[in-house]
Design an enzyme around this catalytic site. Sequence first.
Site, PDB file in Angstrom:
ATOM      1  CE  LYS A  88      -4.152  -1.873   1.185  1.00  0.00           C
ATOM      2  NZ  LYS A  88      -5.249  -1.743   0.221  1.00  0.00           N
TER       3      LYS A  88
ATOM      4  CG  ASP B 159      -4.453  -0.655  -3.227  1.00  0.00           C
ATOM      5  OD1 ASP B 159      -4.873   0.363  -3.802  1.00  0.00           O
ATOM      6  OD2 ASP B 159      -5.202  -1.438  -2.596  1.00  0.00           O
TER       7      ASP B 159
ATOM      8  CD  GLU C 234      -5.783  -2.769  -5.871  1.00  0.00           C
ATOM      9  OE1 GLU C 234      -5.020  -3.725  -6.127  1.00  0.00           O
ATOM     10  OE2 GLU C 234      -6.521  -2.765  -4.876  1.00  0.00           O
TER      11      GLU C 234
ATOM     12  CG  ASP D 236      -9.919  -1.869  -5.025  1.00  0.00           C
ATOM     13  OD1 ASP D 236     -11.021  -2.441  -5.101  1.00  0.00           O
ATOM     14  OD2 ASP D 236      -9.138  -2.061  -4.072  1.00  0.00           O
TER      15      ASP D 236
ATOM     16  CE  LYS E 196     -11.063  -4.316  -1.846  1.00  0.00           C
ATOM     17  NZ  LYS E 196      -9.961  -4.633  -2.717  1.00  0.00           N
TER      18      LYS E 196
HETATM   19  O1  LIG Z   1      -6.367  -7.028  -2.653  1.00  0.00           O
HETATM   20  C1  LIG Z   1      -5.534  -7.558  -1.901  1.00  0.00           C
HETATM   21  O2  LIG Z   1      -4.562  -8.157  -2.352  1.00  0.00           O
HETATM   22  C2  LIG Z   1      -5.658  -7.473  -0.406  1.00  0.00           C
HETATM   23  C3  LIG Z   1      -6.877  -6.774   0.100  1.00  0.00           C
HETATM   24  C4  LIG Z   1      -6.789  -5.290   0.115  1.00  0.00           C
HETATM   25  O3  LIG Z   1      -5.821  -4.719  -0.305  1.00  0.00           O
HETATM   26  C5  LIG Z   1      -7.886  -4.562   0.731  1.00  0.00           C
HETATM   27  C6  LIG Z   1      -8.484  -5.130   1.845  1.00  0.00           C
HETATM   28  C7  LIG Z   1      -9.496  -4.495   2.509  1.00  0.00           C
HETATM   29  C8  LIG Z   1      -9.934  -3.284   2.064  1.00  0.00           C
HETATM   30  C9  LIG Z   1      -9.360  -2.697   0.939  1.00  0.00           C
HETATM   31  C10 LIG Z   1      -8.348  -3.330   0.254  1.00  0.00           C
HETATM   32  C11 LIG Z   1      -7.842  -2.685  -1.004  1.00  0.00           C
HETATM   33  O4  LIG Z   1      -7.556  -3.353  -1.994  1.00  0.00           O
HETATM   34  O5  LIG Z   1      -7.786  -1.466  -1.057  1.00  0.00           O
HETATM   35 MG   LIG Z   2      -7.259  -1.585  -3.408  1.00  0.00          MG
END
Ligand SMILES: O=C(O)CCC(=O)c1ccccc1C(=O)O
Ligand SMILES: [Mg+2]
EC number: 4.2.1.113
Length: 313
Positions: A138, A169, A202, A227, A251
């Site tokens: 992240k 991300d 992302e 996302d 998701k």
């Molecule tokens: O996507 C993944 O690999 C892990 C999960 C993840 O990053 C995530 C998990 C919970 C809430 C938001 C996110 C996201 O992708 O932003």
């Molecule tokens: Mg994400």
Amino acid sequence: MTIKFKFNKYSRRFKQPLKTHHGLWGVREGIIIELMDEKGKVGWGEIAPLSWFGSETLREAMDFCESLPGIITENLIFSIPMSLPACQFGLESALTQLQGNDEEIPKLENSGLLPTGKAGLSAWKDLVNRGYTTLKWKIGVDSIDNELNWLEILASQMSEIQGLSLRLDANGGLNFAESDRLLDICDRISLGDTSFKIEFLEQPLGVNELEGMLALTKGHLTSIALDESVATLTQINQCYQQGWRGIFVIKPAIVGSPKQLRKLYHTLGIDGVFSSVFETEIGQKASLQLAAELCQSHRAVGFGINHWFVDTD
Ligand SMILES: O=C(O)CCC(=O)c1ccccc1C(=O)O
Ligand SMILES: [Mg+2]
């Protein structure tokens, strides 16, 4: 056919809060659904809302569950409004299990989630030792200069092991210029190394900045995945109509009805990466079954999150 309906709130604490551009998140709360048919067969489901991501709130999901009678019908489950996407997923996947249409949890390649910021630098090796070859890190939390520095270090360390890849991300935390700068660096890293790749960036920009993200895809080798912009079925459709042909992060637990997701996925023919919302095993199983059924690409799924919880691993 009448179905008995029960629900229970749960709460799970993370070992360390997850740090994203949206803030710190330390406790996952959701609702476990239990359906029972007339023969006493049981189906489990999970409502795991993520309101800061665009789903209903936990309170709205609880209000909905509390408004339901103890005996429900299949018809009711398929009439849950689009404004309650996590509820649609939870009840529909419980029904699927009740009807025996669920199979084993498929073995899919998984991406492991690193801790945010500098901590990622000392954590990647442990995840690789656990078997992950794709990791996600992240960004959009610290200053862009710090993050770009750490990225260069992380990339050079990871490239010493053959065949690893990294996903970034930003959770909508960058502006256009920062994203452009970051993508230049990602392109250079991926071009300069035959073995290590940055798979995608992302959600660099905010939910409503699709035009900016469309512009960023031009002139960069590194792919971009939406996302937050595509959290629900309605948003997936809108972004597709507005010309997005890049990656869509799906998701399943918050996107809405699995039945409607199947339909949309096939109609649009999208490049999807299936991802977790820190749901329990119950929601994960239903999500991974959908991923195995729908995802045609060889992209890893993003469910490498169980090491984040206190009570697992
Ligand atoms: O996507 C993944 O690999 C892990 C999960 C993840 O990053 C995530 C998990 C919970 C809430 C938001 C996110 C996201 O992708 O932003
Ligand atoms: Mg994400």
